[in-house]
Design an enzyme around this catalytic site. Structure first.
Site, PDB file in Angstrom:
ATOM      1  N   ASP B 232       0.817  -1.217   0.000  1.00 25.67           N
ATOM      2  CA  ASP B 232       0.000   0.000   0.000  1.00 25.67           C
ATOM      3  C   ASP B 232       0.850   1.267   0.000  1.00 25.67           C
ATOM      4  O   ASP B 232       0.337   2.342  -0.275  1.00 25.67           O
ATOM      5  CB  ASP B 232      -0.969   0.001   1.181  1.00 25.67           C
ATOM      6  CG  ASP B 232      -0.248  -0.184   2.511  1.00 25.67           C
ATOM      7  OD1 ASP B 232       0.636   0.620   2.837  1.00 25.67           O
ATOM      8  OD2 ASP B 232      -0.574  -1.152   3.227  1.00 25.67           O
ATOM      9  N   GLU B 251       7.509  -6.521  -2.481  1.00 29.39           N
ATOM     10  CA  GLU B 251       6.059  -6.761  -2.532  1.00 29.39           C
ATOM     11  C   GLU B 251       5.782  -7.718  -3.686  1.00 29.39           C
ATOM     12  O   GLU B 251       6.262  -7.520  -4.800  1.00 29.39           O
ATOM     13  CB  GLU B 251       5.339  -5.429  -2.745  1.00 29.39           C
ATOM     14  CG  GLU B 251       3.900  -5.509  -3.225  1.00 29.39           C
ATOM     15  CD  GLU B 251       2.954  -6.208  -2.257  1.00 29.39           C
ATOM     16  OE1 GLU B 251       2.976  -5.907  -1.056  1.00 29.39           O
ATOM     17  OE2 GLU B 251       2.185  -7.090  -2.726  1.00 29.39           O
ATOM     18  N   CYS B 287       9.183 -11.880  -0.780  1.00 32.98           N
ATOM     19  CA  CYS B 287      10.144 -11.392   0.204  1.00 32.98           C
ATOM     20  C   CYS B 287      10.930 -12.535   0.849  1.00 32.98           C
ATOM     21  O   CYS B 287      12.035 -12.321   1.343  1.00 32.98           O
ATOM     22  CB  CYS B 287       9.458 -10.519   1.246  1.00 32.98           C
ATOM     23  SG  CYS B 287       8.297 -11.404   2.294  1.00 32.98           S
ATOM     24  N   ASP B 307       5.257  -5.999   6.977  1.00 31.64           N
ATOM     25  CA  ASP B 307       3.960  -5.388   6.665  1.00 31.64           C
ATOM     26  C   ASP B 307       3.208  -6.294   5.688  1.00 31.64           C
ATOM     27  O   ASP B 307       2.566  -5.843   4.745  1.00 31.64           O
ATOM     28  CB  ASP B 307       4.174  -3.987   6.078  1.00 31.64           C
ATOM     29  CG  ASP B 307       2.880  -3.169   6.047  1.00 31.64           C
ATOM     30  OD1 ASP B 307       1.966  -3.462   6.830  1.00 31.64           O
ATOM     31  OD2 ASP B 307       2.777  -2.261   5.196  1.00 31.64           O
TER      32      ASP B 307
END
Lengths: 394, 394
Positions: B232, B251, B287, B307
């Site tokens: 995001d 991401e 990741c 995250d």
């Protein structure tokens, strides 16, 4: 031509009835748009999947049109589940409600996700799936605690409630206090959330312009202040910390004051423990009467804080179907007559979704030659953003 | 013995079908405990009240037992409404669902309150009311927008949504962006809320220890930082304001990055407009692969910020029924191997309702000889309090 028809159907299940056990219901809710009409056997197979049953166990209890666009079906699995299906023919919209007696099956997210996947797979395999929506949590009914509350814009929110602490019917309203891990104690009047202990900062301090870590917007030191309503004690508690000359609070319902003094201490601290103090006076009565007395005697306040419920308490007389806007503006017009020329009227406003109300209210202020300022705050236990007004004479 | 029974019933209604009109359904949900069993005629009268119909219009379509403790009834009013009633006999629990085709009747709070009052009055008059609960808002189905989302603890919340802006199925997940007056743009992955624009303060800044108006908990200046996930853009945006030496973000889903760059600017600002910059590098990839490369090459970071979604993206492989705790702890164990000895691992935690998970996680930290600190924040678009961890080597 419609004709009354009654089906009686009995189950093969032979377990003895236990009249004592807690029997509540969980409803799993989903709907989908089909690319093409499902056949009877496809619908039966889908019903079996939805009820996690073998299709030989699944029985149709009812099937037929129920309106000019609506087809009704009811299935049972012969044991603990019932499935209601409505098909809106013109849309190919299928609406499913799976009803589960909870003492036997505990519904959780994982189960519902699994069910959703199975149903999607079935519909995809037969080439019928357009789109599907599933409420990934059951609607629970019959428990000791009722969890669903409407927000100001009509949205439904299942509150984060732990237990019901108090449930009292007073002369004026129903008062409930719940305990919630996230919100602390929360007071509901007529099932409408008033305040939670943890919202003293985002609600009460924002209302008063006393946010922690910011310069105060209002100065209450040595001032005469009137609180209309405010039975939860949050406002009087904050004001008493500001060295006011006198805070007068007029709350109609003594039960609210007593229960909040006991449970809502995160908001009221000790402010409600006594009705009178060196610079406070709590009157149990109708604040309109008090305002009229002030107007007659010429008594005027520096601050008047409207902390009333959004709906006036005489709901039995006026019902819920009254003009909310009128009430608030009428209250303001009366209150302003008891306000000093340089005084400030602070209004407990409503949700931002009341856009129509607020634009009317602001228009009224302009017509009456009043200045107003707006403060918005997200209040966790309201599950919404909330608006506060400060109104002054121009 | 159960037998398949089918009722076909036709309505007197003769309006021509309109195949084109939008036909959605609103369900009014309530239940009550009766003091004594309702007779058939009382039930019929109650059904008429509940459907706002004359009792001569109301027809029973189905009536009979459907389980060892369950009595089913289906009524119609011959027009636009169907009423499902279940009675759990051992409890005297009556569960009502009033199904209304919405193109004809718009349900609102006032109507439901009115209905609730009428039903309460009827039950009181016949001396049968114990207690009644009514969901003071309808469950809406068939609309273009699906409004109901489960919270981490399984509670159902109807989001404050204005419109669906994007709906994309990627290789990894379903990505939806909604616009909401209260929350701004909000991103959902597989119908699970990730972030709303207005939550940059209570979510991202609290996660990073950079709350407005407070001393920063962490210093990112001149540091090397790795973000796991973070599509995001909220985290990378805040970090780039702190003069880091290099922020690397890994991401997996490029669609998420593209959509957030476009819509979630209240969170990411311009941080996602380019993949590389003087002190940033956005890698579209897994990741875990990046962490394994770091471990092989000996590369270590000052901060690693987890995250990621709470659920790993390979749901198809593992389903929703996997061990959430294990995933998060495994991820931490791997990540710590790429962390400098004085580095800090910041964990996007979950809701406070995951008490069991958090106590397991904290136990694991202690076993691994790690120090941790906890930060809680109420995040509006999560409709819940959320927990964040900072983990360091002892």
């Amino acid at each position: 031509i419609f004709d009354v028809s009654t089906v009686l159907f009995l189950f093969s299940e032979t377990q003895a009835k236990s009249k004592q056990r807690a029997m509540t219901e969980e409803t799993i809710v989903f709907h989908f748009y089909a690319k093409k009409l499902l056949t009877d056997s496809e619908l039966l197979n889908l019903a079996a999947i939805a009820m996690e049953s073998d299709s030989s166990q699944v029985k149709s209890a009812l099937s037929g049109p129920a309106g000019d666009d609506l087809q009704l079906d009811v299935f049972t699995n012969g044991a603990n589940k019932v499935l209601n299906i409505r098909r809106y023919e013109s849309q190919n919209l299928y609406v499913f409600d799976i009803l589960v007696m909870r003492s036997r099956v505990k519904i959780d997210l994982v189960l519902i996700r699994h069910l959703e996947e199975l149903i999607k797979k079935f519909l995809t395999d037969i080439g019928s799936l357009d789109r599907l929506y599933c409420m990934l949590g059951p609607i629970r009914r019959g428990e000791a605690l009722w969890r669903y509350f409407p927000m100001s814009d009509g949205r439904i929110v299942e509150f984060n409630l732990g237990r019901l602490v108090e449930d009292r019917q007073t002369k004026y309203q129903n008062v409930k206090i719940y305990w919630s891990e996230v919100h602390g104690h929360a007071m509901f009047l007529d099932d409408d959330i008033m305040l939670a202990e943890k919202d003293q900062e985002p609600y009460t301090r924002v209302l008063l312009g006393l946010e922690t870590g910011k310069p105060a917007r209002n100065c209450y030191a040595d001032k005469e202040i009137l609180i209309l309503g405010g039975g939860d004690g949050g406002v009087i508690c904050e004001l008493l910390k500001q060295q006011p000359r006198m805070v007068t609070m007029v709350e109609i319902d003594s039960t609210v004051v007593q229960l909040c003094a006991k449970y809502m201490r995160g908001a009221c601290e000790d402010a409600l423990d006594t009705l009178e103090g060196p610079n406070k006076k709590i009157i149990i009565g109708d604040c309109l009467d008090h305002l009229h007395e002030c107007i007659q005697s010429g008594k005027k306040y520096d601050y008047i804080i409207n902390d009333l419920t959004e709906f006036m308490v005489n709901k039995e007389e006026r019902g819920w179907n009254y003009d909310f806007a009128t009430d608030n503006c009428q209250m303001m017009e009366i209150a302003l007559k008891a306000l000093k020329p340089d005084g400030c009227y602070i209004l407990r406003g409503g949700s931002l979704s009341y856009t129509h109300f607020w634009s009317c209210f602001e228009d009224d202020c302009r017509k009456l030659g009043l200045r107003f300022r707006v403060y918005d705050s997200y209040v966790p236990a309201f599950y919404d953003k909330y608006r506060f007004y400060e109104v002054r004479f121009a």
